[in-house]
Design a protein around this motif. Structure first.
Motif, PDB file in Angstrom:
ATOM      1  N   ARG A 155       0.838  -1.194   0.000  1.00  0.00           N
ATOM      2  CA  ARG A 155       0.000   0.000   0.000  1.00  0.00           C
ATOM      3  C   ARG A 155       0.873   1.244   0.000  1.00  0.00           C
ATOM      4  O   ARG A 155       1.910   1.274   0.673  1.00  0.00           O
ATOM      5  N   PRO A 156       0.479   2.295  -0.724  1.00  0.00           N
ATOM      6  CA  PRO A 156       1.359   3.461  -0.869  1.00  0.00           C
ATOM      7  C   PRO A 156       1.724   4.152   0.427  1.00  0.00           C
ATOM      8  O   PRO A 156       2.819   4.688   0.567  1.00  0.00           O
ATOM      9  N   GLY A 157       0.825   4.144   1.407  1.00  0.00           N
ATOM     10  CA  GLY A 157       1.109   4.799   2.679  1.00  0.00           C
ATOM     11  C   GLY A 157       1.623   3.876   3.745  1.00  0.00           C
ATOM     12  O   GLY A 157       1.806   4.292   4.900  1.00  0.00           O
ATOM     13  N   GLY A 158       1.866   2.613   3.400  1.00  0.00           N
ATOM     14  CA  GLY A 158       2.404   1.671   4.363  1.00  0.00           C
ATOM     15  C   GLY A 158       1.359   1.120   5.321  1.00  0.00           C
ATOM     16  O   GLY A 158       0.181   1.492   5.302  1.00  0.00           O
ATOM     17  N   ALA A 159       1.816   0.226   6.205  1.00  0.00           N
ATOM     18  CA  ALA A 159       0.922  -0.450   7.138  1.00  0.00           C
ATOM     19  C   ALA A 159       0.267   0.523   8.106  1.00  0.00           C
ATOM     20  O   ALA A 159      -0.893   0.355   8.496  1.00  0.00           O
ATOM     21  N   GLY A 160       1.008   1.556   8.509  1.00  0.00           N
ATOM     22  CA  GLY A 160       0.457   2.510   9.455  1.00  0.00           C
ATOM     23  C   GLY A 160      -0.755   3.234   8.910  1.00  0.00           C
ATOM     24  O   GLY A 160      -1.738   3.467   9.631  1.00  0.00           O
ATOM     25  N   THR A 161      -0.717   3.601   7.635  1.00  0.00           N
ATOM     26  CA  THR A 161      -1.858   4.286   7.024  1.00  0.00           C
ATOM     27  C   THR A 161      -3.062   3.359   6.938  1.00  0.00           C
ATOM     28  O   THR A 161      -4.204   3.782   7.180  1.00  0.00           O
ATOM     29  N   THR A 162      -2.829   2.089   6.628  1.00  0.00           N
ATOM     30  CA  THR A 162      -3.933   1.123   6.608  1.00  0.00           C
ATOM     31  C   THR A 162      -4.568   0.998   7.981  1.00  0.00           C
ATOM     32  O   THR A 162      -5.798   1.007   8.117  1.00  0.00           O
ATOM     33  N   THR A 163      -3.755   0.913   9.023  1.00  0.00           N
ATOM     34  CA  THR A 163      -4.286   0.775  10.385  1.00  0.00           C
ATOM     35  C   THR A 163      -5.152   1.971  10.753  1.00  0.00           C
ATOM     36  O   THR A 163      -6.252   1.825  11.312  1.00  0.00           O
ATOM     37  N   ARG A 164      -4.682   3.180  10.430  1.00  0.00           N
ATOM     38  CA  ARG A 164      -5.466   4.378  10.738  1.00  0.00           C
ATOM     39  C   ARG A 164      -6.748   4.428   9.911  1.00  0.00           C
ATOM     40  O   ARG A 164      -7.810   4.837  10.405  1.00  0.00           O
ATOM     41  N   LEU A 165      -6.668   4.010   8.641  1.00  0.00           N
ATOM     42  CA  LEU A 165      -7.852   3.987   7.783  1.00  0.00           C
ATOM     43  C   LEU A 165      -8.932   3.082   8.361  1.00  0.00           C
ATOM     44  O   LEU A 165     -10.117   3.451   8.417  1.00  0.00           O
ATOM     45  N   LEU A 166      -8.545   1.884   8.782  1.00  0.00           N
ATOM     46  CA  LEU A 166      -9.517   0.941   9.325  1.00  0.00           C
ATOM     47  C   LEU A 166     -10.117   1.457  10.630  1.00  0.00           C
ATOM     48  O   LEU A 166     -11.307   1.263  10.903  1.00  0.00           O
ATOM     49  N   ALA A 167      -9.310   2.121  11.441  1.00  0.00           N
ATOM     50  CA  ALA A 167      -9.833   2.710  12.674  1.00  0.00           C
ATOM     51  C   ALA A 167     -10.855   3.799  12.351  1.00  0.00           C
ATOM     52  O   ALA A 167     -11.919   3.882  12.978  1.00  0.00           O
ATOM     53  N   ASP A 168     -10.554   4.628  11.363  1.00  0.00           N
ATOM     54  CA  ASP A 168     -11.486   5.688  10.957  1.00  0.00           C
ATOM     55  C   ASP A 168     -12.782   5.110  10.399  1.00  0.00           C
ATOM     56  O   ASP A 168     -13.856   5.710  10.551  1.00  0.00           O
ATOM     57  N   ALA A 169     -12.691   3.952   9.738  1.00  0.00           N
ATOM     58  CA  ALA A 169     -13.868   3.360   9.095  1.00  0.00           C
ATOM     59  C   ALA A 169     -14.801   2.684  10.083  1.00  0.00           C
ATOM     60  O   ALA A 169     -15.989   2.502   9.783  1.00  0.00           O
ATOM     61  N   GLY A 170     -14.308   2.285  11.248  1.00  0.00           N
ATOM     62  CA  GLY A 170     -15.165   1.637  12.241  1.00  0.00           C
ATOM     63  C   GLY A 170     -15.508   0.212  11.859  1.00  0.00           C
ATOM     64  O   GLY A 170     -16.636  -0.105  11.464  1.00  0.00           O
ATOM     65  N   ILE A 171     -14.542  -0.674  11.991  1.00  0.00           N
ATOM     66  CA  ILE A 171     -14.698  -2.066  11.544  1.00  0.00           C
ATOM     67  C   ILE A 171     -15.478  -2.927  12.538  1.00  0.00           C
ATOM     68  O   ILE A 171     -16.271  -3.793  12.150  1.00  0.00           O
TER      69      ILE A 171
END
Length: 265
Positions: free
Chosen positions: A32-48
């Motif tokens: 992913r272009p922003g790395g694992a950290g960006t994915t983790t923050r994205l999923l937190a923002d999305a409310g999984i």
């Protein structure tokens, strides 16, 4: 679980393989272009947690595992390539499912998902295909549902069109995929044109092949395995160095963007 399945396009040599599958062949797991950290923050923002989640183009299944670790009510992957779908199934086991379908025509029911996730896949589509995929994501969401994307962005929004074209052509030559990243404003417009409301926008450096990000994403042992594999394959080494050079050339004009947009209630 079964033995790990083969990667897509495994019959192609290193000189002609799309960049993301070449990196995967060499051992990179975070693509992913922003790395694992960006994915983790994205999923937190999305409310999984507690949500019915659909992931478009899950690929290796790494994000699928992170989604499942956040305790969704259900997980469905939608992958157009059967070989890639097997990779996701291998990653998730019995905790979810992965169907083979086009992201623009998933075959999933209307308003059946609380969250749709898509990473590093819209960038690779034409403008028309982007619009179809976003419309499909909106269709599958319930009112109040969230569409979470993690893509490549061009910065700033005022970037000259000739520079945009130059960057897109440079990326296409390097990664062997017709990449068409958008500015943040253009990503916003793509989502709002589909009737979604943009709630969260996060930018991160596009540092996919920089040493510090590589170690952060893959760990020391994973990085060493990748370097060993690159050194063993001359064509792969040439490709990786070429991709890194392209990313470095345009480092001031490309970034990773993570956006969460909501379907109105």
């Amino acid at each position: 679980m079964s033995d790990s399945p083969a990667l897509p396009m495994s019959e192609r040599d290193s000189a002609h393989l799309p960049g993301h599958w070449l990196l995967a062949r060499l051992g990179k797991r975070v693509l992913r272009p922003g790395g694992a950290g960006t994915t983790t923050r994205l999923l937190a923002d999305a409310g999984i947690a507690g949500s019915d989640v659909v992931e478009l183009a899950p690929g290796l299944g790494r994000t699928a595992r992170e989604i499942l670790a956040s305790a969704p009510r259900s997980y469905t992957g939608v992958e157009h390539d059967e070989t890639a779908a097997e990779l996701t199934r291998d990653a998730i086991g019995e905790r979810g499912r992965c169907v083979v379908a086009d992201a623009a025509a998933t075959g999933l029911p209307d308003a059946g998902a609380d969250v749709v996730v898509g990473e590093a896949m819209l960038t690779m589509q034409t403008d028309a295909a982007k619009a179809r995929i976003v419309a499909e994501a909106a269709r599958t969401l319930r009112p109040g549902g969230r569409y979470a994307i993690h893509e490549l962005a061009l910065v700033p929004d005022e970037l000259d069109d000739t520079v945009k074209t130059e960057i897109r052509q440079g990326l296409a030559r390097s990664i062997k995929v017709n990449a068409r990243p958008l500015t943040v404003a253009e990503w916003r417009t793509l989502l709002t044109d589909a009737g979604l409301s943009v709630d969260v926008v996060r930018l991160a450096p596009m540092a996919l092949l920089r040493p510090a990000r590589f170690v952060a994403d893959e760990g020391v042992l994973g990085t060493l395995r990748f370097v060993r594999n690159v050194l063993r394959d001359g064509d792969a080494r040439k490709r990786v160095l070429g991709m890194r050079a392209t990313f470095t050339t345009y480092r001031k004009s490309i970034a990773a963007v993570a956006i969460v947009a909501t379907k109105p209630r």
